[in-house]
Design a protein around this motif. Sequence first.
Motif, short mmCIF file in Angstrom:
data_model
loop_
_atom_site.label_atom_id
_atom_site.label_comp_id
_atom_site.label_asym_id
_atom_site.label_seq_id
_atom_site.Cartn_x
_atom_site.Cartn_y
_atom_site.Cartn_z
N TYR A 130 -35.64 81.62 -35.04
CA TYR A 130 -36.77 82.08 -35.84
C TYR A 130 -37.22 80.99 -36.81
O TYR A 130 -38.42 80.77 -37.02
CB TYR A 130 -36.42 83.35 -36.62
CG TYR A 130 -36.65 84.64 -35.87
CD1 TYR A 130 -37.87 84.90 -35.25
CD2 TYR A 130 -35.65 85.61 -35.78
CE1 TYR A 130 -38.10 86.09 -34.56
CE2 TYR A 130 -35.85 86.79 -35.08
CZ TYR A 130 -37.07 87.03 -34.48
OH TYR A 130 -37.28 88.20 -33.80
N MET A 131 -36.24 80.28 -37.42
CA MET A 131 -36.60 79.18 -38.32
C MET A 131 -37.34 78.09 -37.56
O MET A 131 -38.33 77.53 -38.06
CB MET A 131 -35.33 78.61 -38.97
CG MET A 131 -34.72 79.51 -40.03
SD MET A 131 -33.43 78.70 -41.03
CE MET A 131 -32.10 78.58 -39.84
N LEU A 132 -36.88 77.79 -36.35
CA LEU A 132 -37.54 76.79 -35.52
C LEU A 132 -38.97 77.23 -35.19
O LEU A 132 -39.92 76.44 -35.30
CB LEU A 132 -36.74 76.58 -34.23
CG LEU A 132 -37.27 75.53 -33.25
CD1 LEU A 132 -37.25 74.14 -33.88
CD2 LEU A 132 -36.44 75.53 -31.96
N SER A 133 -39.13 78.49 -34.82
CA SER A 133 -40.45 79.02 -34.48
C SER A 133 -41.39 78.98 -35.69
O SER A 133 -42.56 78.61 -35.58
CB SER A 133 -40.32 80.46 -33.97
OG SER A 133 -41.57 81.04 -33.73
N GLU A 134 -40.88 79.37 -36.85
CA GLU A 134 -41.71 79.36 -38.06
C GLU A 134 -42.17 77.95 -38.41
O GLU A 134 -43.31 77.74 -38.82
CB GLU A 134 -40.93 79.96 -39.23
CG GLU A 134 -40.79 81.47 -39.18
CD GLU A 134 -42.14 82.17 -39.33
OE1 GLU A 134 -42.90 81.82 -40.24
OE2 GLU A 134 -42.42 83.08 -38.52
N CYS A 135 -41.27 76.97 -38.24
CA CYS A 135 -41.64 75.58 -38.53
C CYS A 135 -42.70 75.08 -37.55
O CYS A 135 -43.55 74.26 -37.90
CB CYS A 135 -40.40 74.70 -38.47
SG CYS A 135 -39.80 74.16 -40.09
N LYS A 136 -42.63 75.55 -36.31
CA LYS A 136 -43.60 75.15 -35.30
C LYS A 136 -44.99 75.73 -35.59
O LYS A 136 -46.00 75.04 -35.49
CB LYS A 136 -43.15 75.61 -33.91
CG LYS A 136 -42.03 74.82 -33.29
CD LYS A 136 -41.71 75.40 -31.91
CE LYS A 136 -40.58 74.66 -31.22
NZ LYS A 136 -40.26 75.25 -29.89
N GLU A 137 -45.02 77.00 -35.94
CA GLU A 137 -46.29 77.73 -35.97
C GLU A 137 -47.01 77.68 -37.31
O GLU A 137 -48.22 77.92 -37.37
CB GLU A 137 -46.02 79.19 -35.57
CG GLU A 137 -45.50 79.30 -34.14
CD GLU A 137 -45.10 80.73 -33.78
OE1 GLU A 137 -45.41 81.65 -34.58
OE2 GLU A 137 -44.51 80.92 -32.70
#
Length: 281
Positions: A130-137
């Motif tokens: 989720y942290m990775l996704s948030e940083c991406k988006e």
Amino acid sequence: MSDRIGQKFTTHDQLFAIQQLQQTGYSIMPRPHVHTSFELYYLLQGERIYFINGKVFTAQKGDMVIVIPGDLHSTASSQVEHVERVLVHFDSGFIPMPDRQVLELRPFLQSTLLRVPLKEQAELENSILYMLSECKEHQAFYESYIRQLLIGLLIRLHRIGSLEDNSTEPQHPMHQKVSEITAYIHDHYSELITLEQLSANFYISPSYLSRVFLKLTGFHVSEYIRIIRVREAQKLLRTTRDKIQQIAEHVGFEHISHFNKTFKKVSGCSPLQYRKQHIRR
């Protein structure tokens, strides 16, 4: 060897970074190094050898490696070819008080490998991804969301690290042997230490010891001895008023010229410059 390295994502303030990587084949970190930030290394698949401050750990699927700021570390491949991991770096300033106090508790007091129980792994993985996704988006309030996810992750790691049965004993005899050798170096750095002496003390041929030590730590034996001596000298330069000549002799250097040259190569500056930069006002 084939790699699929994902983009490294950071928050706007650069206090948090995250990156995913998939790798097949043998590899070793180009140079052991240190960070000023905390490092969380979560293994999604495969196996990886971690060398941290003189100890060898074998990380497996579901394990979390925690490296605290300033600790010397490196990684290398094991016999398992395919590895997938997520790497998180964060500065303690990214965590607001009073939540930052968790970093003063186990398992964040010293670098270590944490065996995450199977029942906890899915939730930890979800938090990390989720942290990775948030940083991406970069959606609205994404940094606040990442901060809350990280705080939750750190609290769970604290609870897991507090369990008494969280064992991280070396699984391979040579991993244990290299950990014993580095412990010996840490205890006897002020004395004359040679490859031949270590070989005799630990009943390993010099050539095999040299080869295995380099593979697991990223250092040649003589180089590691010099690094430990310089790190001890740095500590004395920061915390005492002893003369540089005295410090050089205390950490095992016979000649001040050799000490100055080695210190500058490792630290990037002379002992005197280092002391001026780190002197306590």
